[in-house]
Design an enzyme around this catalytic site. Structure first.
Site, PDB file in Angstrom:
ATOM      1  N   ASP A  91       0.846  -1.216   0.011  1.00  0.00           N
ATOM      2  CA  ASP A  91      -0.112  -0.007   0.114  1.00  0.00           C
ATOM      3  C   ASP A  91       0.916   1.291  -0.195  1.00  0.00           C
ATOM      4  O   ASP A  91       0.565   2.261   0.558  1.00  0.00           O
ATOM      5  CB  ASP A  91      -1.040  -0.246   1.168  1.00  0.00           C
ATOM      6  CG  ASP A  91      -1.968  -1.029   1.132  1.00  0.00           C
ATOM      7  OD1 ASP A  91      -2.221  -1.734   0.097  1.00  0.00           O
ATOM      8  OD2 ASP A  91      -2.777  -1.351   2.133  1.00  0.00           O
ATOM      9  N   ASP A 240      -3.382  -8.180  15.126  1.00  0.00           N
ATOM     10  CA  ASP A 240      -2.782  -9.503  15.242  1.00  0.00           C
ATOM     11  C   ASP A 240      -3.420 -10.216  16.655  1.00  0.00           C
ATOM     12  O   ASP A 240      -3.795 -11.182  16.774  1.00  0.00           O
ATOM     13  CB  ASP A 240      -1.251  -9.594  15.325  1.00  0.00           C
ATOM     14  CG  ASP A 240      -0.501  -8.483  16.286  1.00  0.00           C
ATOM     15  OD1 ASP A 240      -1.649  -7.572  16.775  1.00  0.00           O
ATOM     16  OD2 ASP A 240       0.490  -8.069  15.939  1.00  0.00           O
TER      17      ASP A 240
END
Length: 481
Positions: A91, A240
């Site tokens: 990105d 996460d």
């Protein structure tokens, strides 16, 4: 006035008790690591015909030349090429994207199953990139590596083998190594802190049968577990930890392979380290707010595990509580308010635990490096972590107030763009707070300097290091060279 003073004393005692409990949590994990027997993780030996398809995801954002290094490592993985998919999830908004495009094009010409995904809008940041990649693959196993890590060739053989042999495991987390451990005292301190996390905390949780937090990289996921847990979610800065706990609440277990080390690069500047720690602190508190109610409503988890999980994700709140206790304690240090015997006892116990617990925790992560080197690293870790008090407390407070910020990657090299950061956000606040606290103690209660020495030294040290970094980056390249 007396009622107000009494209330402040009660709140101060409560805050100190919370800090003491956080220290006891570290003691419990250290003792578990020391005395609990190890748990071997069975690993299946896969024949050529049994190798499943594996997707390797590489989430990138402005990583520069690191993409070439991580791709080289991925191509060295011992896994059949016809059952390996690679996704470069880049990105980037700088020149890094062009590097990724060239590297991917070269591998495609060699017949490698690789694709580059570039999103114009960084929706949900890293979590969004990972989720977008999963939509384009049906591989049953997913390995994730950040750009600054170098997985060893046998990574997939061992981790896939572990998930095949243990069908109830959602993922397996491996241990981080450090490519630039000895570059500076700062990197040595970071390495010591991370070694404590993986070698003591993660290992202790694995031995106790507790859920292990996924560390965002250097792990292998079972695709079914990701889907059943609800997929990647970008509503916290630690996607996460969020997904790993949701997977556990959905009934999956997690595995840890402490003997499989994946080396990576540590931040080389105090400013970069502060950015990283701020993001982790805020993300953990966001997960604490989001997931603690679900943890306590779970009928599957025993009470002791609910308590340990709550401390695990709520531990960074100690920075917020620490700042509150410091502010409330100033009148008592100055002698303007006299505390009772209860406050003295609690303050003494909290102080002893506050030093003893992290020292035990950090010492167990040692590598027989000698007493002098070990002492420098441990004292440095205590001081510099204390120096992050204001920054991390701000992160925790922002999470509590629901203030959203974007996911800011951790720069591993000194990026000149960081020189544009306003000076008050680049060390001056910590430096000023440390000097102000020193002046206050010397004027009001000189003996308090001994009590506050670690905090003052940490604030001044972190502040000075950031200011120096900023000044060095602000100079023209010709002058710096």
């Amino acid at each position: 006035m007396l009622a107000a003073e009494t209330s402040v004393e009660y709140y101060l005692i409560l805050g100190l008790v919370i800090l003491a409990l956080c220290s006891l949590n570290l003691v419990a994990l250290t003792l578990a690591r020391r005395f609990m027997p190890g748990r071997p993780l069975s690993v299946a030996k896969l024949t050529d015909a049994e190798h499943p398809r594996v997707l390797v995801q590489l989430p990138l954002f402005n990583e520069g030349d690191l993409v070439e290094r991580i791709l080289e490592a991925v191509m060295d993985l011992d896994w059949p090429r016809d059952r390996l998919e690679i996704q470069v999830l880049d990105d980037s908004i700088d020149g890094s994207l062009a590097i990724s495009q060239r590297a991917v094009a070269v591998l495609k010409q060699q017949g490698v199953n690789i694709e580059l995904l570039h999103r114009v809008q960084r929706t949900a940041f890293k979590a969004g990139a990972l989720a977008a990649g999963l939509e384009r693959s049906e591989a049953p196993f997913v390995a994730i590596f950040d750009a600054d890590f170098i997985p060893p060739p046998d990574f997939l053989q061992r981790t896939v083998g572990a998930l095949v042999a243990n069908p109830d495991l959602a993922y397996v987390q491996t241990r981080w190594g450090h490519l630039n451990r000895d570059e500076s005292l700062l990197t040595r301190i970071q390495a010591r802190l991370l070694d404590s996390h993986f070698g003591v905390e993660q290992e202790a949780r694995w031995r106790l049968g507790l859920p292990l937090p996924f560390n965002g990289t250097c792990g292998l996921w079972r695709r079914a577990a990701i889907d059943e847990a609800g997929g990647w979610d970008g509503d916290t800065l630690t996607e996460d930890l969020d997904l790993s706990l949701r997977a556990n609440l959905a009934g999956w277990r997690s595995g840890f392979m402490g003997d499989l080390v994946v080396p990576g690069s540590l931040p080389v500047s105090a400013r970069a380290w502060r950015v990283q720690q701020f993001r982790w602190t805020k993300g953990f508190v966001q997960c604490f707010i989001k997931l603690t109610p679900l943890v306590w409503r779970s009928r599957r988890l025993p009470i002791w595990q609910k308590i340990m999980i709550s401390f695990q994700i709520g531990q960074p709140l100690a920075f917020v509580v620490g700042v509150a206790c410091l502010i409330m304690g100033l009148p008592f240090m100055a002698g303007a308010v006299v505390g009772g015997a209860g406050l003295s006892v609690v303050a003494s116990v909290t102080s002893v635990l506050g030093f003893a617990a992290p020292i035990m925790f950090l010492t167990m992560a040692g590598r027989d490096e000698g007493i002098r080197r070990t002492a420098i690293e441990i004292l440095g870790a205590l001081a510099l972590t204390s120096g992050l008090l204001l920054s991390n407390a701000r992160g925790g407070l922002e999470a509590l107030l629901g203030h959203r910020t974007e996911f800011v990657r951790t720069p591993k090299a000194r990026d000149r763009k960081t020189a544009r950061t306003p000076l008050w956000r680049s060390g001056v606040l910590e430096l000023g707070a440390g000097l102000a606290l020193l002046t206050f103690a010397l004027v009001e209660q000189p003996v308090a300097v001994l009590y506050l020495a670690m905090l003052i030294g940490g604030l001044v040290g972190i502040g000075t290091m950031q200011v120096i970094d900023g000044l060095a980056l602000a100079r023209p390249a010709s002058v710096r060279n």
